[in-house]
Design an enzyme around this catalytic site. Structure first.
Site, PDB file in Angstrom:
ATOM      1  N   TYR A  44       0.837  -1.207   0.000  1.00  0.00           N
ATOM      2  CA  TYR A  44       0.000   0.000   0.000  1.00  0.00           C
ATOM      3  C   TYR A  44       0.874   1.261   0.000  1.00  0.00           C
ATOM      4  O   TYR A  44       0.456   2.312  -0.463  1.00  0.00           O
ATOM      5  CB  TYR A  44      -0.874   0.056   1.266  1.00  0.00           C
ATOM      6  CG  TYR A  44      -2.098  -0.823   1.294  1.00  0.00           C
ATOM      7  CD1 TYR A  44      -2.360  -1.788   0.309  1.00  0.00           C
ATOM      8  CD2 TYR A  44      -3.028  -0.687   2.335  1.00  0.00           C
ATOM      9  CE1 TYR A  44      -3.494  -2.584   0.379  1.00  0.00           C
ATOM     10  CE2 TYR A  44      -4.168  -1.470   2.402  1.00  0.00           C
ATOM     11  CZ  TYR A  44      -4.398  -2.427   1.427  1.00  0.00           C
ATOM     12  OH  TYR A  44      -5.530  -3.204   1.510  1.00  0.00           O
ATOM     13  N   GLY A  45       2.064   1.105   0.578  1.00  0.00           N
ATOM     14  CA  GLY A  45       2.924   2.267   0.821  1.00  0.00           C
ATOM     15  C   GLY A  45       3.341   3.044  -0.415  1.00  0.00           C
ATOM     16  O   GLY A  45       3.779   4.178  -0.332  1.00  0.00           O
ATOM     17  N   CYS A  75      -2.255  -1.622   9.949  1.00  0.00           N
ATOM     18  CA  CYS A  75      -1.425  -1.120   8.863  1.00  0.00           C
ATOM     19  C   CYS A  75      -1.206   0.370   9.093  1.00  0.00           C
ATOM     20  O   CYS A  75      -2.171   1.147   9.137  1.00  0.00           O
ATOM     21  CB  CYS A  75      -2.169  -1.354   7.544  1.00  0.00           C
ATOM     22  SG  CYS A  75      -1.339  -0.685   6.095  1.00  0.00           S
ATOM     23  N   THR A  77       0.175   2.462   7.109  1.00  0.00           N
ATOM     24  CA  THR A  77      -0.090   3.222   5.885  1.00  0.00           C
ATOM     25  C   THR A  77      -1.582   3.526   5.752  1.00  0.00           C
ATOM     26  O   THR A  77      -1.980   4.654   5.441  1.00  0.00           O
ATOM     27  CB  THR A  77       0.411   2.426   4.663  1.00  0.00           C
ATOM     28  OG1 THR A  77       1.749   1.993   4.914  1.00  0.00           O
ATOM     29  CG2 THR A  77       0.377   3.258   3.402  1.00  0.00           C
ATOM     30  N   CYS A 185       5.906   0.203  10.381  1.00  0.00           N
ATOM     31  CA  CYS A 185       5.176  -0.657   9.441  1.00  0.00           C
ATOM     32  C   CYS A 185       4.991  -2.000  10.140  1.00  0.00           C
ATOM     33  O   CYS A 185       5.946  -2.521  10.748  1.00  0.00           O
ATOM     34  CB  CYS A 185       5.987  -0.826   8.160  1.00  0.00           C
ATOM     35  SG  CYS A 185       5.330  -2.069   7.029  1.00  0.00           S
ATOM     36  N   HIS A 187       4.785  -4.920   9.094  1.00  0.00           N
ATOM     37  CA  HIS A 187       5.592  -6.037   8.583  1.00  0.00           C
ATOM     38  C   HIS A 187       6.957  -6.103   9.300  1.00  0.00           C
ATOM     39  O   HIS A 187       7.549  -7.173   9.398  1.00  0.00           O
ATOM     40  CB  HIS A 187       5.860  -5.871   7.083  1.00  0.00           C
ATOM     41  CG  HIS A 187       4.712  -6.237   6.183  1.00  0.00           C
ATOM     42  ND1 HIS A 187       3.566  -5.502   6.116  1.00  0.00           N
ATOM     43  CD2 HIS A 187       4.562  -7.269   5.289  1.00  0.00           C
ATOM     44  CE1 HIS A 187       2.740  -6.053   5.207  1.00  0.00           C
ATOM     45  NE2 HIS A 187       3.330  -7.125   4.698  1.00  0.00           N
TER      46      HIS A 187
HETATM   47  N1  DGL Z   1       1.942  -3.338   7.015  1.00  0.00           N
HETATM   48  C1  DGL Z   1       1.774  -2.127   6.277  1.00  0.00           C
HETATM   49  C2  DGL Z   1       2.044  -0.920   7.165  1.00  0.00           C
HETATM   50  O1  DGL Z   1       2.047  -1.045   8.362  1.00  0.00           O
HETATM   51  C3  DGL Z   1       2.603  -2.221   5.040  1.00  0.00           C
HETATM   52  C4  DGL Z   1       2.253  -1.180   4.053  1.00  0.00           C
HETATM   53  C5  DGL Z   1       2.507  -1.556   2.640  1.00  0.00           C
HETATM   54  O2  DGL Z   1       1.852  -2.470   2.160  1.00  0.00           O
HETATM   55  O3  DGL Z   1       3.291  -0.853   2.012  1.00  0.00           O
HETATM   56  O4  DGL Z   1       2.213   0.183   6.706  1.00  0.00           O
END
Ligand code: DGL
Length: 264
Positions: A44-45, A75, A77, A185, A187
């Site tokens: 999503y970023g 998330c 983002t 993030c 992840h």
């Molecule tokens: N886990 C998402 C976050 O905390 C990742 C965002 C992404 O998909 O770029 O922002």
């Protein structure tokens, strides 16, 4: 069936939000959960604010249709770009996640804080607002973790490629004399062992997972939505790509974990 028995709905752009799910089930062991991994649309970023909001709404609609009683936006983002619009658009409590720069600002001795997050989070108005007061007394060094989410989604979190990327992002921060590194993030908590090897023990790594779980409990309590007695706790996961990596991350976290591939 009472609404208290309904699941907590959780979504992320992919598998990363399971780091938050793990904190939630630790703090709320009686709760059922439904997790959506929108891996098809990760990262999503790198998307526009409008696209991120549209995806967040699609995930919310899906979780509400599945009977969620609250929604955790696992998330950074999606939270920093869309939480206000989500709260204004739906009649359900939302819990979001933001980079923990406030706790970092209280902890730093060098007055230099590093933050690793997505482009979407770092360029959001909400992050700008939260960080601007801190910038009056501290220096915040921002790094976009480009490519990290993609590697984790592919199950390459421990690869040589990941190590090289992390080195390239973290060495400049060390040169800037950071003593706190905020993981912005969901992840990234999966990278903590590798990050620790690079930054050493003098840099505190700070993420928001536990705080989100605490806030989820507070919101459930405030709205009389806690599940007190649950002899058949169930955790359902839905992913719109291959489920292998997700399954690997969530297995061994109790009984009744079901991971399903489904397009949404
Ligand atoms: N886990 C998402 C976050 O905390 C990742 C965002 C992404 O998909 O770029 O922002």
């Amino acid at each position: 069936m009472s609404i208290n028995n309904s699941p907590i709905g959780i979504f992320d752009s992919g598998v990363g939000g399971t780091s938050i799910w793990k904190e939630i089930i630790k703090k709320l062991p009686e709760e059922n959960t439904i997790y959506l991994s929108d891996s098809k649309n990760a990262p999503y970023g790198e998307k526009s604010k409008a696209d991120i909001i549209a995806l967040a709404k699609k995930n919310t609609d899906y979780l509400i249709a599945k009977g969620a009683k609250v929604i955790v936006v696992a998330c950074n983002t999606a939270t920093t770009n869309g939480i206000k619009i989500l709260r204004d658009s739906y009649n359900i409590p939302f819990i979001g996640i933001e980079p923990a720069i406030k706790p970092a600002s209280l902890h730093t001795q060098t007055n230099v804080i590093g933050i690793l997050a997505t482009k979407g989070t770092l360029s959001s108005e909400l992050f700008e607002k939260t960080s601007s007061s801190i910038r009056e007394t501290k220096t915040i060094k921002e790094v976009v973790g480009k490519g990290l989410v993609e590697l984790i989604e592919k199950g390459k979190g421990e690869s040589e490629e990941m190590h090289s990327l992390l080195q390239s992002y973290l060495h400049p921060l060390l040169q800037d004399n950071i003593d706190c590194l905020v993981l912005g993030c969901t992840h990234y908590p999966y990278l903590i062992p590798q990050i620790k090897k690079i930054v050493g023990k003098n840099v505190q790594i700070i993420d928001s997972g536990e705080a989100v779980a605490r806030q989820t409990k507070a919101i459930l309590t405030k709205n009389n939505l806690l599940n007190f007695k649950n002899s058949a706790v169930k955790h359902e996961f839905f992913i719109n790509t291959n489920k292998t990596v997700l399954e690997q991350l969530v297995k061994n976290n109790g009984a009744n974990i079901v991971v399903t591939e489904q397009d949404f």
